[in-house]
Design a protein around this motif. Sequence first.
Motif, PDB file in Angstrom:
ATOM      1  N   LEU A 196      69.138  18.079 -20.979  1.00 17.00           N
ATOM      2  CA  LEU A 196      67.761  17.998 -20.717  1.00 17.00           C
ATOM      3  C   LEU A 196      67.776  17.307 -19.167  1.00 17.00           C
ATOM      4  O   LEU A 196      66.349  17.541 -18.779  1.00 17.00           O
ATOM      5  CB  LEU A 196      67.589  17.040 -21.594  1.00 17.00           C
ATOM      6  CG  LEU A 196      67.772  17.273 -23.121  1.00 17.00           C
ATOM      7  CD1 LEU A 196      67.710  15.457 -23.763  1.00 17.00           C
ATOM      8  CD2 LEU A 196      66.442  17.787 -23.331  1.00 17.00           C
TER       9      LEU A 196
ATOM     10  N   SER B 235      79.697  10.672 -23.592  1.00  9.91           N
ATOM     11  CA  SER B 235      79.664  11.816 -25.158  1.00  9.91           C
ATOM     12  C   SER B 235      78.067  11.702 -24.860  1.00  9.91           C
ATOM     13  O   SER B 235      77.766  12.999 -25.045  1.00  9.91           O
ATOM     14  CB  SER B 235      80.214  11.027 -26.107  1.00  9.91           C
ATOM     15  OG  SER B 235      79.665   9.775 -26.333  1.00  9.91           O
ATOM     16  N   LEU B 236      77.289  11.234 -24.953  1.00  7.94           N
ATOM     17  CA  LEU B 236      75.901  11.272 -24.529  1.00  7.94           C
ATOM     18  C   LEU B 236      75.108  12.526 -23.747  1.00  7.94           C
ATOM     19  O   LEU B 236      74.602  13.121 -23.446  1.00  7.94           O
ATOM     20  CB  LEU B 236      74.759  10.721 -24.532  1.00  7.94           C
ATOM     21  CG  LEU B 236      74.610  10.057 -25.777  1.00  7.94           C
ATOM     22  CD1 LEU B 236      74.043   8.687 -25.756  1.00  7.94           C
ATOM     23  CD2 LEU B 236      74.360  10.303 -27.557  1.00  7.94           C
ATOM     24  N   THR B 237      75.904  11.647 -21.986  1.00  2.89           N
ATOM     25  CA  THR B 237      75.516  12.141 -21.139  1.00  2.89           C
ATOM     26  C   THR B 237      76.355  14.370 -20.633  1.00  2.89           C
ATOM     27  O   THR B 237      75.478  14.575 -21.286  1.00  2.89           O
ATOM     28  CB  THR B 237      76.714  12.176 -19.793  1.00  2.89           C
ATOM     29  OG1 THR B 237      76.043  10.464 -19.886  1.00  2.89           O
ATOM     30  CG2 THR B 237      76.034  12.641 -18.816  1.00  2.89           C
ATOM     31  N   SER B 238      77.722  13.811 -21.333  1.00  7.24           N
ATOM     32  CA  SER B 238      78.593  15.352 -22.134  1.00  7.24           C
ATOM     33  C   SER B 238      77.766  16.155 -22.557  1.00  7.24           C
ATOM     34  O   SER B 238      77.843  17.264 -22.293  1.00  7.24           O
ATOM     35  CB  SER B 238      79.539  15.256 -22.240  1.00  7.24           C
ATOM     36  OG  SER B 238      79.951  14.258 -20.779  1.00  7.24           O
ATOM     37  N   TYR B 239      77.145  15.446 -23.553  1.00  2.89           N
ATOM     38  CA  TYR B 239      77.039  17.108 -24.589  1.00  2.89           C
ATOM     39  C   TYR B 239      75.347  17.278 -24.378  1.00  2.89           C
ATOM     40  O   TYR B 239      74.783  18.095 -25.467  1.00  2.89           O
ATOM     41  CB  TYR B 239      77.584  16.740 -25.834  1.00  2.89           C
ATOM     42  CG  TYR B 239      79.381  16.222 -25.843  1.00  2.89           C
ATOM     43  CD1 TYR B 239      80.016  18.027 -25.501  1.00  2.89           C
ATOM     44  CD2 TYR B 239      79.949  15.624 -25.532  1.00  2.89           C
ATOM     45  CE1 TYR B 239      81.406  18.096 -25.248  1.00  2.89           C
ATOM     46  CE2 TYR B 239      81.421  15.530 -25.697  1.00  2.89           C
ATOM     47  CZ  TYR B 239      81.718  16.812 -25.404  1.00  2.89           C
ATOM     48  OH  TYR B 239      83.157  16.629 -25.326  1.00  2.89           O
ATOM     49  N   ARG B 240      74.453  15.909 -24.583  1.00  5.66           N
ATOM     50  CA  ARG B 240      73.212  15.855 -25.394  1.00  5.66           C
ATOM     51  C   ARG B 240      72.443  15.591 -23.803  1.00  5.66           C
ATOM     52  O   ARG B 240      71.465  16.660 -23.856  1.00  5.66           O
ATOM     53  CB  ARG B 240      73.175  14.970 -26.129  1.00  5.66           C
ATOM     54  CG  ARG B 240      73.863  15.438 -27.640  1.00  5.66           C
ATOM     55  CD  ARG B 240      72.992  14.354 -28.678  1.00  5.66           C
ATOM     56  NE  ARG B 240      73.992  14.775 -29.374  1.00  5.66           N
ATOM     57  CZ  ARG B 240      73.311  15.385 -30.829  1.00  5.66           C
ATOM     58  NH1 ARG B 240      72.186  15.878 -30.698  1.00  5.66           N
ATOM     59  NH2 ARG B 240      73.996  15.311 -32.157  1.00  5.66           N
ATOM     60  N   LEU B 241      72.528  15.541 -23.027  1.00  2.23           N
ATOM     61  CA  LEU B 241      71.449  14.498 -21.834  1.00  2.23           C
ATOM     62  C   LEU B 241      72.209  15.501 -20.808  1.00  2.23           C
ATOM     63  O   LEU B 241      70.328  15.728 -19.909  1.00  2.23           O
ATOM     64  CB  LEU B 241      71.770  12.573 -21.515  1.00  2.23           C
ATOM     65  CG  LEU B 241      71.702  12.688 -20.645  1.00  2.23           C
ATOM     66  CD1 LEU B 241      69.812  11.617 -21.327  1.00  2.23           C
ATOM     67  CD2 LEU B 241      71.411  11.338 -20.666  1.00  2.23           C
TER      68      LEU B 241
ATOM     69  N   SER C 148      79.781  15.187 -15.994  1.00  2.00           N
ATOM     70  CA  SER C 148      80.070  15.922 -17.002  1.00  2.00           C
ATOM     71  C   SER C 148      81.723  16.045 -17.178  1.00  2.00           C
ATOM     72  O   SER C 148      82.707  15.257 -15.664  1.00  2.00           O
ATOM     73  CB  SER C 148      79.978  17.135 -16.818  1.00  2.00           C
ATOM     74  OG  SER C 148      79.772  17.661 -15.975  1.00  2.00           O
TER      75      SER C 148
ATOM     76  N   THR D  23      73.864   5.547 -19.668  1.00  2.00           N
ATOM     77  CA  THR D  23      74.471   6.215 -21.224  1.00  2.00           C
ATOM     78  C   THR D  23      76.391   6.750 -20.985  1.00  2.00           C
ATOM     79  O   THR D  23      76.083   6.196 -20.251  1.00  2.00           O
ATOM     80  CB  THR D  23      73.491   7.436 -20.848  1.00  2.00           C
ATOM     81  OG1 THR D  23      73.903   7.436 -22.278  1.00  2.00           O
ATOM     82  CG2 THR D  23      74.571   9.036 -20.544  1.00  2.00           C
TER      83      THR D  23
END
Length: 144
Positions: free
Chosen positions: A108, A99-105, A144, A96
Amino acid sequence: MELRLLVTFEKVATVLSFTRAAAELAYAQSSVTGQIRALESSLGTELFDRLGSRIRLTEAGERLLPYARQIIELTEEARAAVAGAAEPAGALTVGTMESLTSYRLLPLLEFFTTAIPGCGCRCARPSATRPAGHCARARTTSAS
């Protein structure tokens, strides 16, 4: 030597009763007696001393019992290994954008690894040498 005969032998040796072993194995007593006789015949020796309504292991029966237990245990392990694990295991690799990894993924993935301890997560960020469709093996924390 058949597995079912060893299972029956082990049960009779544990409870020291053909009747109780038959009840626990859901067999007729005559089936248990026949299976023990078949095992004794195949080994060429008696495994139980029959003392009226009581029984006890012979020396041969004493020697066979740990082997029977080991064979039964190994058979159960083999069945479990072939059937597969009850819970998922292995590694989940996700590719991914950073930005998606750090903040949203990341939250999860942390939840996933806590909920399913046999599975690990690895994230790969796309770069000039690794396009978004290519997942490299990198640790979740490195994203991260």
